[in-house]
Design a protein around this motif. Structure first.
Motif, mmCIF file in Angstrom:
data_model
loop_
_atom_site.group_PDB
_atom_site.id
_atom_site.type_symbol
_atom_site.label_atom_id
_atom_site.label_comp_id
_atom_site.label_asym_id
_atom_site.label_seq_id
_atom_site.Cartn_x
_atom_site.Cartn_y
_atom_site.Cartn_z
ATOM 1 N N GLY A 1 0.809 -1.217 0.000
ATOM 2 C CA GLY A 1 0.000 0.000 0.000
ATOM 3 C C GLY A 1 0.845 1.271 0.000
ATOM 4 N N GLN A 2 1.817 1.329 -0.910
ATOM 5 C CA GLN A 2 2.749 2.468 -0.869
ATOM 6 C C GLN A 2 2.243 3.677 -1.644
ATOM 7 O OE1 GLN A 2 6.355 0.413 -1.957
ATOM 8 N NE2 GLN A 2 6.815 -0.055 0.180
ATOM 9 N N GLY B 1 5.410 2.474 9.165
ATOM 10 C CA GLY B 1 5.415 2.675 7.713
ATOM 11 C C GLY B 1 6.021 4.010 7.314
ATOM 12 N N ASN C 1 0.957 6.459 8.525
ATOM 13 C CA ASN C 1 0.244 6.585 7.258
ATOM 14 C C ASN C 1 0.387 5.213 6.631
ATOM 15 O OD1 ASN C 1 -0.693 7.142 4.724
ATOM 16 N ND2 ASN C 1 1.028 8.439 4.120
ATOM 17 N N GLU D 1 9.286 -0.369 9.385
ATOM 18 C CA GLU D 1 8.939 -0.407 7.958
ATOM 19 C C GLU D 1 9.072 -1.847 7.459
ATOM 20 O OE1 GLU D 1 7.819 1.724 5.312
ATOM 21 O OE2 GLU D 1 7.935 -0.273 4.404
ATOM 22 N N LEU E 1 3.477 10.619 0.706
ATOM 23 C CA LEU E 1 2.982 11.994 0.875
ATOM 24 C C LEU E 1 3.881 13.007 0.165
ATOM 25 C CD1 LEU E 1 1.916 12.544 4.603
ATOM 26 C CD2 LEU E 1 0.653 13.262 2.564
ATOM 27 N N ASP F 1 7.358 -6.373 9.916
ATOM 28 C CA ASP F 1 5.909 -6.215 9.812
ATOM 29 C C ASP F 1 5.416 -5.891 11.220
ATOM 30 O OD1 ASP F 1 3.176 -6.595 9.815
ATOM 31 O OD2 ASP F 1 3.237 -8.370 8.540
ATOM 32 N N VAL F 2 4.792 -4.730 11.371
ATOM 33 C CA VAL F 2 4.403 -4.283 12.717
ATOM 34 C C VAL F 2 3.439 -5.278 13.389
ATOM 35 C CG1 VAL F 2 2.408 -2.870 12.053
ATOM 36 C CG2 VAL F 2 3.791 -2.205 14.028
HETATM 37 N N1 SAM Z 1 4.782 7.348 5.706
HETATM 38 C C1 SAM Z 1 5.133 7.397 4.301
HETATM 39 C C2 SAM Z 1 4.525 8.626 3.673
HETATM 40 O O1 SAM Z 1 3.611 9.196 4.304
HETATM 41 O O2 SAM Z 1 4.953 9.041 2.593
HETATM 42 C C3 SAM Z 1 4.675 6.130 3.562
HETATM 43 C C4 SAM Z 1 3.202 5.848 3.581
HETATM 44 S S1 SAM Z 1 2.661 4.448 2.669
HETATM 45 C C5 SAM Z 1 0.922 4.766 2.573
HETATM 46 C C6 SAM Z 1 2.636 3.099 3.824
HETATM 47 C C7 SAM Z 1 3.988 2.579 4.306
HETATM 48 O O3 SAM Z 1 3.747 1.527 5.261
HETATM 49 C C8 SAM Z 1 4.830 1.974 3.204
HETATM 50 O O4 SAM Z 1 6.152 2.437 3.318
HETATM 51 C C9 SAM Z 1 4.733 0.465 3.452
HETATM 52 O O5 SAM Z 1 5.846 -0.244 2.952
HETATM 53 C C10 SAM Z 1 4.602 0.413 4.970
HETATM 54 N N2 SAM Z 1 3.929 -0.784 5.506
HETATM 55 C C11 SAM Z 1 2.918 -1.462 4.931
HETATM 56 N N3 SAM Z 1 2.526 -2.482 5.707
HETATM 57 C C12 SAM Z 1 3.318 -2.451 6.822
HETATM 58 C C13 SAM Z 1 3.415 -3.272 7.989
HETATM 59 N N4 SAM Z 1 2.603 -4.305 8.162
HETATM 60 N N5 SAM Z 1 4.355 -2.968 8.913
HETATM 61 C C14 SAM Z 1 5.177 -1.898 8.728
HETATM 62 N N6 SAM Z 1 5.134 -1.107 7.639
HETATM 63 C C15 SAM Z 1 4.221 -1.364 6.697
#
Ligand code: SAM
Length: 285
Positions: free
Chosen positions: A26-27, A55, A124, A76, A30, A101-102
């Motif tokens: 879900g990348q 993330g 986010n 991340e 912002l 993975d959180v």
């Molecule tokens: N925070 C950044 C921004 O605002 O530009 C990135 C936002 S993007 C919507 C979501 C981020 O969460 C991505 O970098 C993705 O790889 C990470 N992510 C997705 N699932 C995750 C998980 N289960 N645990 C940790 N990080 C995760």
């Protein structure tokens, strides 16, 4: 230091690291400083605060968080982002980055390694797991005072919804059992690359020290789950099938609770759910 909100900077980083957006994670990154400022302002971050960022992506928000807080723990999932974060956060010593993975790590242990203090969570996240992650954070009695998170606009409306409105449901009850939610700002699709299909909201959940109602937690949620199990059905029907009771028994519990059996789950307040749960407990014992 280069800010990471400009699309040309993001594209240059992508090219240099041969990085491709991963849909599975879900990348959507912002690109708007105003939204970042609203997130920071809404979450009331100060130099004394410990932050858990879930993330961080390429570190856009993380840079601001490092500048304005005591320490940032960033988790991340995407290992391909690790070298990028190494570069974009190189100027900061007050950060810890974990590639995980959180939902699969012991968050409590990771927080305690950084500080014994309360944390503020900023996230986010991909829309499909936001509710699961938020509920994991709320249910596990972690040292967290607030969670400021970007969610799909509809999800934010469900989290803050009041009884009797179309958005009110089990998510509203669960979130409001653990926190006081407030919408910080609406976020248009255009501030992300790539652009998501839906509009977003930043919502802040102010975590409560104690639930707003008195009832056994498991029984409370058993009643809530049963009440919302069949959308347009009466409480009488929902509770009788969900709690495996006769209709007469449910009627007795509801009458004692001063709740009309023909009402629907989506009209009950948290206090009313608690009263029904307490009368259900007395009935069983
Ligand atoms: N925070 C950044 C921004 O605002 O530009 C990135 C936002 S993007 C919507 C979501 C981020 O969460 C991505 O970098 C993705 O790889 C990470 N992510 C997705 N699932 C995750 C998980 N289960 N645990 C940790 N990080 C995760």
């Amino acid at each position: 230091m280069d800010r990471l909100t400009s699309p040309s900077t993001i594209n240059a980083i992508k090219k240099r690291y041969n990085f491709y957006f991963n849909k599975r994670y879900g990348q959507n990154f912002l690109t708007d400083v105003n939204i970042i400022e609203k997130i920071l302002e809404g979450s009331n971050i100060t130099k004394e605060d410990y932050i858990l960022e879930i993330g961080p992506g390429i570190g856009t928000l993380t840079q601001f968080l490092c500048e304005r807080s005591a320490h940032v723990l960033a988790i991340e999932i995407d290992k391909n982002l690790m070298p990028i974060l190494g570069e974009t956060l190189a100027d900061f010593s007050n950060k810890t980055i974990i590639n995980a993975d959180v939902l699969r790590i012991d968050i409590s242990e990771e927080l305690s390694k950084i500080s014994g203090k309360q944390f503020k969570v900023i996230a986010n996240l991909p829309y499909y797991i936001t509710s699961e992650i938020v509920m994991t954070l709320l249910e596990n009695k972690l040292p967290i005072e607030s969670i400021t998170v970007m969610v799909q606009k509809e999800v934010a409306h469900r989290m803050v919804a009041t009884p009797g409105t179309k958005d009110y449901g089990s998510l509203s009850v669960a979130v409001q059992y653990y926190s006081r939610p407030e919408i910080i700002t609406i976020v248009p699709k255009t501030v992300f690359i790539p652009q998501p299909k839906v509009e977003s909201c930043v919502i802040k959940l102010n975590v409560l020290d104690n639930p707003p109602v008195k009832s056994d937690k498991d029984e409370f949620f058993k009643v809530v789950k049963a009440s919302f199990s069949m959308r347009r059905k009466t409480l009488l029907n929902c509770l009788s099938s969900g709690l495996e009771l006769d209709k007469e028994q449910v009627t007795e519990i509801l009458q004692k609770s001063h709740v009309d059996p023909v009402r629907r789950g989506e009209t009950l307040s948290l206090e009313e759910f608690a009263t029904v749960a307490n009368n259900y407990i007395s009935f069983k014992s």
